[in-house]
Design a protein around this motif. Structure first.
Motif, mmCIF file in Angstrom:
data_model
loop_
_atom_site.group_PDB
_atom_site.id
_atom_site.type_symbol
_atom_site.label_atom_id
_atom_site.label_comp_id
_atom_site.label_asym_id
_atom_site.label_seq_id
_atom_site.Cartn_x
_atom_site.Cartn_y
_atom_site.Cartn_z
ATOM 1 N N ALA A 1 -0.567 7.963 0.830
ATOM 2 C CA ALA A 1 -1.624 7.280 1.569
ATOM 3 C C ALA A 1 -2.635 8.282 2.114
ATOM 4 O O ALA A 1 -3.831 8.002 2.175
ATOM 5 C CB ALA A 1 -1.034 6.466 2.708
ATOM 6 N N LEU B 1 0.842 -1.194 0.000
ATOM 7 C CA LEU B 1 0.000 0.000 0.000
ATOM 8 C C LEU B 1 0.875 1.241 0.000
ATOM 9 O O LEU B 1 1.996 1.229 0.523
ATOM 10 C CB LEU B 1 -0.903 -0.010 1.233
ATOM 11 C CG LEU B 1 -1.937 -1.139 1.279
ATOM 12 C CD1 LEU B 1 -2.686 -1.110 2.603
ATOM 13 C CD2 LEU B 1 -2.891 -1.046 0.111
ATOM 14 N N ARG C 1 -10.938 2.721 -5.768
ATOM 15 C CA ARG C 1 -10.292 1.490 -5.294
ATOM 16 C C ARG C 1 -8.840 1.773 -4.898
ATOM 17 O O ARG C 1 -8.123 2.487 -5.593
ATOM 18 C CB ARG C 1 -10.337 0.442 -6.408
ATOM 19 C CG ARG C 1 -9.684 -0.884 -6.040
ATOM 20 C CD ARG C 1 -9.742 -1.878 -7.191
ATOM 21 N NE ARG C 1 -9.124 -1.381 -8.402
ATOM 22 C CZ ARG C 1 -7.833 -1.536 -8.711
ATOM 23 N NH1 ARG C 1 -7.040 -2.175 -7.890
ATOM 24 N NH2 ARG C 1 -7.353 -1.064 -9.843
ATOM 25 N N GLN C 2 -8.430 1.201 -3.779
ATOM 26 C CA GLN C 2 -7.061 1.380 -3.277
ATOM 27 C C GLN C 2 -6.059 0.788 -4.263
ATOM 28 O O GLN C 2 -6.175 -0.376 -4.646
ATOM 29 C CB GLN C 2 -6.908 0.703 -1.909
ATOM 30 C CG GLN C 2 -5.564 0.874 -1.259
ATOM 31 C CD GLN C 2 -5.369 2.275 -0.713
ATOM 32 O OE1 GLN C 2 -6.305 2.979 -0.418
ATOM 33 N NE2 GLN C 2 -4.126 2.683 -0.588
ATOM 34 N N ARG C 3 -5.093 1.560 -4.703
ATOM 35 C CA ARG C 3 -4.068 1.088 -5.625
ATOM 36 C C ARG C 3 -2.855 0.625 -4.847
ATOM 37 O O ARG C 3 -2.590 1.098 -3.747
ATOM 38 C CB ARG C 3 -3.686 2.207 -6.588
ATOM 39 C CG ARG C 3 -4.868 2.613 -7.466
ATOM 40 C CD ARG C 3 -4.568 3.824 -8.284
ATOM 41 N NE ARG C 3 -3.499 3.551 -9.234
ATOM 42 C CZ ARG C 3 -2.918 4.509 -9.947
ATOM 43 N NH1 ARG C 3 -3.274 5.757 -9.824
ATOM 44 N NH2 ARG C 3 -1.956 4.197 -10.790
ATOM 45 N N THR C 4 -2.108 -0.289 -5.439
ATOM 46 C CA THR C 4 -0.906 -0.805 -4.787
ATOM 47 C C THR C 4 0.337 -0.309 -5.518
ATOM 48 O O THR C 4 0.273 0.099 -6.675
ATOM 49 C CB THR C 4 -0.894 -2.345 -4.764
ATOM 50 O OG1 THR C 4 -0.949 -2.822 -6.100
ATOM 51 C CG2 THR C 4 -2.071 -2.874 -3.963
ATOM 52 N N ALA D 1 -5.372 9.533 -0.524
ATOM 53 C CA ALA D 1 -6.173 8.524 -1.204
ATOM 54 C C ALA D 1 -7.644 8.932 -1.182
ATOM 55 O O ALA D 1 -8.168 9.371 -0.168
ATOM 56 C CB ALA D 1 -5.995 7.168 -0.534
ATOM 57 N N PRO E 1 -11.390 8.049 -0.982
ATOM 58 C CA PRO E 1 -12.133 6.901 -0.459
ATOM 59 C C PRO E 1 -13.112 6.311 -1.471
ATOM 60 O O PRO E 1 -13.547 5.177 -1.324
ATOM 61 C CB PRO E 1 -12.854 7.467 0.758
ATOM 62 C CG PRO E 1 -12.875 8.933 0.569
ATOM 63 C CD PRO E 1 -11.696 9.283 -0.279
#
Length: 169
Positions: A86, A80, A94-97, A89, A91
């Motif tokens: 971070a 992450l 979608r959380q990117r890696t 981000a 909400p």
């Protein structure tokens, strides 16, 4: 008479001119032999690959430690974002890696390190010095600050490299 002239010059230099000429001729012969050996190879490539000489994007003998091999674990391939990346981000997205083992991330870390180095250089200008530093002291102090920037980039978790990586992927 020509022989006496050569002997007198040889006596003046102690034979060093003839010795240097012989060494230069031998070195030239060795170099020409090496070039010819490379030309006569079947595959047209040298016996030493560029990866054995220098890393991609780096000069051979470069003094900085760099970021190659900083992240090698499997968990680093899908980590992450950290730091500012971070915190920003969204909400709703979608959380990117971040693939910290990729070459793109390595270059993003180099760019972050450059920015940190610029910050440290400006901070360094505020230090009052009693005496003027010589060139060698300035050079080694600059190298020290390069290493400070690399260490801060690796350990402080600013997240700028993560932001750069995510914007380029």
């Amino acid at each position: 008479m020509n022989v006496n002239l050569v002997n007198s010059y040889s006596g003046i230099t102690g034979g060093q001119g003839a010795l240097q000429s012989a060494r230069a001729s031998a070195d030239s012969g060795k170099f020409n032999e090496l070039v010819e050996r490379f030309r006569n190879q079947d595959d047209g490539k040298g016996t030493v690959s560029s990866s054995q000489i220098a890393q991609n994007g780096r000069l051979n003998g470069e003094y900085t430690t760099g970021f190659s091999g900083t992240y090698t674990r499997d968990a680093d391939k899908k980590s992450l974002p950290s730091g500012a990346a971070a915190n920003q981000a969204n909400p709703n997205v979608r959380q990117r890696t971040v693939d910290r083992t990729s070459e793109l991330y390595e270059k993003a870390m180099e760019l972050e390190s450059y920015f940190v180095k610029q910050m440290l250089s400006e901070m360094r200008k505020t230090i009052m010095r009693a005496d003027k530093q010589d060139f060698a002291s300035q050079t080694y102090e600059d190298m020290l600050y390069d290493e400070y920037a690399n260490a801060l980039t690796k350990n402080a978790g600013f997240g700028l490299a993560d932001q750069i990586y995510l914007s380029l992927v």
